[in-house]
Write a protein that holds these residues in place. Structure first.
Motif, PDB file in Angstrom:
ATOM      1  N   GLN A 574      16.217   6.690 -22.739  1.00 19.67           N
ATOM      2  CA  GLN A 574      15.710   6.979 -21.397  1.00 19.67           C
ATOM      3  C   GLN A 574      15.723   8.488 -21.130  1.00 19.67           C
ATOM      4  O   GLN A 574      14.754   9.032 -20.585  1.00 19.67           O
ATOM      5  N   LYS A 577      12.964  10.203 -23.127  1.00 23.10           N
ATOM      6  CA  LYS A 577      11.648   9.974 -22.519  1.00 23.10           C
ATOM      7  C   LYS A 577      11.471  10.883 -21.300  1.00 23.10           C
ATOM      8  O   LYS A 577      10.427  11.534 -21.143  1.00 23.10           O
ATOM      9  N   GLU A 581       8.736  14.026 -20.893  1.00 19.65           N
ATOM     10  CA  GLU A 581       7.739  14.001 -19.819  1.00 19.65           C
ATOM     11  C   GLU A 581       7.859  15.234 -18.930  1.00 19.65           C
ATOM     12  O   GLU A 581       6.852  15.791 -18.496  1.00 19.65           O
TER      13      GLU A 581
END
Length: 935
Positions: A574, A577, A581
């Motif tokens: 998590q 990611k 981003e």
């Protein structure tokens, strides 16, 4: 125009890499950071960071503010001392070295105490200066020759002296008390080292049979293993349900003991059944209840949190959680377990070990806080110290009025060993050394003495920081280090989280031993959070490293850094990611100056500071703007010293920029006096970007053209002198905030500006002169006219360089006088072929109209605009805006969207609606005007 050598050697683009480290080394080598011993003293104490630590965003933020103040007051001619150093961080350092040993395949138990401490010193010499090296990267202009470590010999002497004197005064004692106990580290820890975590636990209801055979009472607990140490059950004295039970006894399950029922106001009748088990040895509130009623506490844990010999034999030796499971089984088998249900609770965990902390009864050393607390409170109440912002006095007052005795001992090897010795009978002797103890108490060498194994907690030595670093208690060192000169220090900059742990204790200790306050002001900063206002933490994956912001970091390295050490695959994925981003290209190198200016701009008087990398990028652009303005200036002023202009030679724009600079200096002076770094940064940014770069550089160009210089060489020389001197003064103004780039530029500007000195860091702070209202009024009028014309060009989609006529209506006498003085300047800067003042009867139907003050500026459109082409362009743009307006109106008319969407999303849509409406109105007006012309 002239081209100077300095401009030729100046890179076209601002690149902080290289120049920052180069200037820092030169400043340090030349002793620029040392106190001069002359002038009024100005001192800042650095809250000593952890020797095992690295520079985090909170450190970088506070260190930037400290350094800005030190540089500012140094330039003001004050005798500045920034006292820096690190603390020995007992628990953290032991853990670092223990892990190092384990990584080598060894165990801590393989070492004697002496060998382990020697190993710690080896680690400190090799790796213990990471954070101070990072402070240098940030630009900290501290006197590193006076850098201190809390385990230095002279600071250790101060620690021992403090302990002995407090003991002799009856303010230090040893005895059994409840402490926060880490069963993994096997030591007491401070409240600051306890992390309270919201977790889902369980609540068990248990029957306690009445010994008179009249049934039972039910108590609820989240820690059933502690019932083995219960001494009584308490009810509220006004609870009528249990009036007849007070004074009776109940059977303590599984123990064979009987315990009394007492009445105490501590009990909340509304919670559970209104009956509370009291375990003084394992709960801080229960300790207070037990003390009030004279109960002897029963400790049922070993230091490892296993069940000890005070409990029934069947539980002895079990780990606390194994014991819990066994006890619950036995309660259930005995029919005494009423229910088990989920229960949200706050669980205390050690910040180092991550394990659940136990309130634990053990012999520890304590400082009595009654007298010291009154001293610490009076220092603020009397006005000798003040908080900035002042509201923090309320937090401080609350803590100081509710002081508990201070547990100062820790069960570690690394630290200041407690100067106490025991004989074979357990008699305690306190002294500065074993020899002193023997002499003082006439103990022969035949009497065996054993020194206390414990060390003093790190906060104890840190509490002496203000006076121990200045030589106390040795008179010769005090004279040499400037004890009387630099104490009290001027300001302490710190976070609210250590007001009690460090600020208050320094006030108490320094006041008690020296009669002085350690500092005159305490500026409490806000907390640095991420851009969404979330606290930065490893588990959230939103931590920013200030060194990464300075030097830059690629995406893969950033991901690896943020996920390093995380054990849960889901959390690791998590965070990876989220990082990819948020930073698809990694983090660019902003340099130390851009980071520092960002911190300053965010430093208002608030608790939470949202840190957005976009601000760093914006201030990096600001530095680039300053760099390019310098290139322009050097290209036009040359490399030689410029003569000051004759009286009256300065034109209005030159007088205006000097006046604006004087006002900015005054604003910055006041802002720094008020610790409003944000207002200082705002004033400097607006002056540099708007006044100097956007306007004065433009306003100065006409005077520097060759034909203008030939016609009026004195005006050209005066403009050059203004460019050089205003830039040089601006660099001095900016230096405390962005020291590296200002030093780099100043070295190139100082000669043309006629300034002496080896380094900018040692030049004088600029003094604010008297503003020039007349020049300001003239130039603001001039700016208003030029801005109105340029806006009209933009609206008409005219090329900036296309010449055009300008007609002026409704000009006052003052306007006409200014037009006479500034006509040539306006024509050059606004690209006008002519300016004509016309009467109000001149028809403006064929003109674009702009307003400047009370004047109407008319731009005849004939020959300037292809009306048909422009109408087509505007209609196409209007169509897009109307479509966007319709879509936004429809979205906001949807009640479901407005009710369910996040508030910030709805607010953005409303802002978009207002923007669409404004654009539609503006375009419609332009189309209507052009339509009339076409007709």
């Amino acid at each position: 125009m002239q081209t100077g050598m300095d401009q030729k050697t100046m890179d076209k683009h601002y690149e902080p890499q290289g120049l920052e480290g180069r200037w820092y080394e030169q400043w340090d080598a030349k002793g620029c950071f040392k106190p001069t011993g002359e002038g009024e003293p100005y001192t800042i104490l650095l809250p000593p960071p952890n020797v095992t630590g690295t520079l985090h965003m909170g450190h970088a933020f506070q260190h930037t503010l400290m350094d800005a103040l030190i540089r500012y007051h140094r330039m003001k001619g004050r005798d500045t001392l920034w006292q820096v150093g690190v603390d020995h961080a007992g628990i953290a350092t032991e853990m670092v070295v223990t892990r190092q040993i384990e990584a080598e395949g060894g165990k801590r138990d393989d070492y004697s105490r002496e060998a382990f401490v020697e190993r710690v010193w080896d680690w400190k010499h090799e790796s213990g200066s990471t954070i101070t090296g990072q402070m240098r990267r940030l630009g900290a202009s501290a006197d590193w020759s006076r850098e201190r470590f809390t385990m230095d010999d002279d600071l250790s002497e101060a620690v021992i002296e403090t302990f002995v004197r407090l003991h002799e005064e009856g303010l230090i004692y040893r005895g059994p008390r409840l402490v926060n106990w880490d069963p993994v580290l096997k030591t007491a820890i401070s409240d600051l080292e306890v992390v309270n975590s919201d977790e889902q636990g369980k609540l068990w209801s248990i029957r306690y049979p009445r010994t008179d055979g009249r049934g039972d009472i039910v108590v609820a607990t989240t820690r059933p293993e502690t019932l083995l140490g219960d001494v009584c059950v308490a009810v509220h004295p006004d609870d009528e349900r249990y009036t007849d039970l007070v004074g009776q006894t109940v059977e303590l399950p599984l123990t064979g003991r009987q315990i009394p029922v007492i009445a105490d106001d501590y009990v909340d009748p509304e919670f559970g059944t209104g009956c509370v088990k009291i375990t003084p040895a394992h709960d801080f509130n229960d300790w207070q209840v037990g003390s009030r009623h004279g109960f002897e506490p029963i400790n049922v844990f070993t230091p490892e949190a296993k069940i000890n010999g005070n409990a029934p034999a069947s539980y002895r030796g079990l780990d606390r959680f194994e014991a819990r499971a066994r006890i619950l089984e036995d309660l259930k088998a005995s029919g005494l377990l009423v229910e088990e249900k989920p229960h949200a609770m706050v669980v205390p965990r050690g910040d180092r070990s991550g394990q659940i902390i136990e309130p634990y009864l053990t012999d520890q050393w304590f400082v009595k806080m009654d007298e010291l607390g009154k001293l610490g409170l009076d220092a603020f109440e009397s006005g000798r110290i003040e908080f900035v912002p002042p509201n923090w006095i309320n937090t401080y007052r609350h803590w100081m009025e509710n002081l508990q005795d201070w547990c100062i001992s820790r069960q570690l090897w690394w630290g200041h060993r407690i100067p106490a010795w025991y004989d074979e009978n357990g008699t305690i002797y306190v002294g500065r050394s074993e020899n002193e103890v023997r002499e003082k108490h006439a103990l022969s060498s035949d009497v065996a003495l054993r020194q206390d194994d414990d060390v003093l907690e790190t906060w104890f030595s840190s509490a002496l920081w203000a006076h121990s670093t200045l030589g106390w208690p040795d008179p010769e060192r005090m004279a040499r280090e400037g004890f009387d000169r630099y104490l009290p220090s001027s300001v302490l900059i710190t976070g609210f989280d250590i007001i009690f742990f460090w600020v208050a204790r320094m006030v108490m200790m320094t006041g008690h031993f020296t009669g002085k306050v350690p500092f005159e002001q305490v500026y409490i900063t806000g907390l640095i959070r991420d851009r969404d206002g979330q606290k930065m933490s490893k588990s959230k994956g939103n931590v920013l490293d200030p060194i990464d912001l300075i030097d830059g970091i690629d995406l893969d390295s950033l991901v690896e850094k943020r996920t390093r050490g995380l054990m849960q695959p889901q959390m690791k994925a998590q965070i990876e990611k989220h990082t990819r981003e948020e930073f698809p290209d990694g983090i660019p190198a902003f340099g130390a100056d851009a980071l520092r200016f960002t911190f300053a701009a965010l430093a208002g008087h608030g608790r939470d500071i949202k840190f957005d990398l976009g601000r760093c990028e914006g201030y990096r652009n600001f530095l680039n703007k300053l760099w390019n303005a310098t290139r322009f200036t050097l290209m036009n002023v040359g490399e030689d010293a410029l003569e000051a202009p004759a009286a009256g030679a300065l034109d209005a724009p030159s007088r205006w920029i000097r006046s604006r600079l004087d006002r900015t200096i005054a604003i910055v002076d006041q802002a720094l006096a008020d610790y409003r770094f944000d207002l200082a940064a705002k004033a400097m940014y607006e002056f540099v970007w708007n006044d100097f770069c956007d306007w004065y550089l433009e306003l100065s160009k006409p005077a520097l053209f060759e034909e203008a210089e030939a016609a009026n060489p004195a005006a050209a020389q005066a403009t050059r002198h203004t460019l050089a001197t205003v830039l040089e003064t601006t660099l001095r103004l900016l230096h405390p905030f962005i020291p590296f780039v200002t030093e780099e530029i100043w070295q190139r500007v100082k000669v043309p500006a006629g300034v002496d000195g080896e380094f900018l860091i040692n030049t004088a702070w600029p003094e604010a002169g008297e503003p020039d209202p007349a020049a300001e009024a003239d130039t603001e009028w001039l700016k208003g006219v030029i801005s109105a014309i340029r806006s009209a060009r933009t609206e008409l989609n005219l090329a900036p360089g296309k010449p055009m006529p300008l007609l002026i209506q409704q000009a006052s006498e003052e306007d006409r006088e200014r037009l006479g003085r500034f006509e040539d300047l306006i024509k050059r800067l606004a690209r006008l072929e002519r300016i004509e003042v016309v009467g109000d009867d001149r028809d403006s139907a064929d003109c674009a109209v702009a307003l400047a003050g009370g004047m109407r500026l008319l731009i005849p459109l004939a020959g300037l605009v292809d009306i048909a082409e422009e109408l087509a362009r505007l209609n196409k743009q209007l169509e897009r805006e109307q479509k966007g307006l319709t879509g936004t109106e429809k979205k906001l008319a949807n009640e479901r969207f407005v009710a369910n969407a996040p508030a910030d999303v709805v607010e953005k849509e409303r802002a978009r609606l207002a923007e669409h409406r404004s654009k539609v109105a503006e375009l419609s007006g332009q189309i209507e005007k052009l339509g009339k012309l076409e007709g």
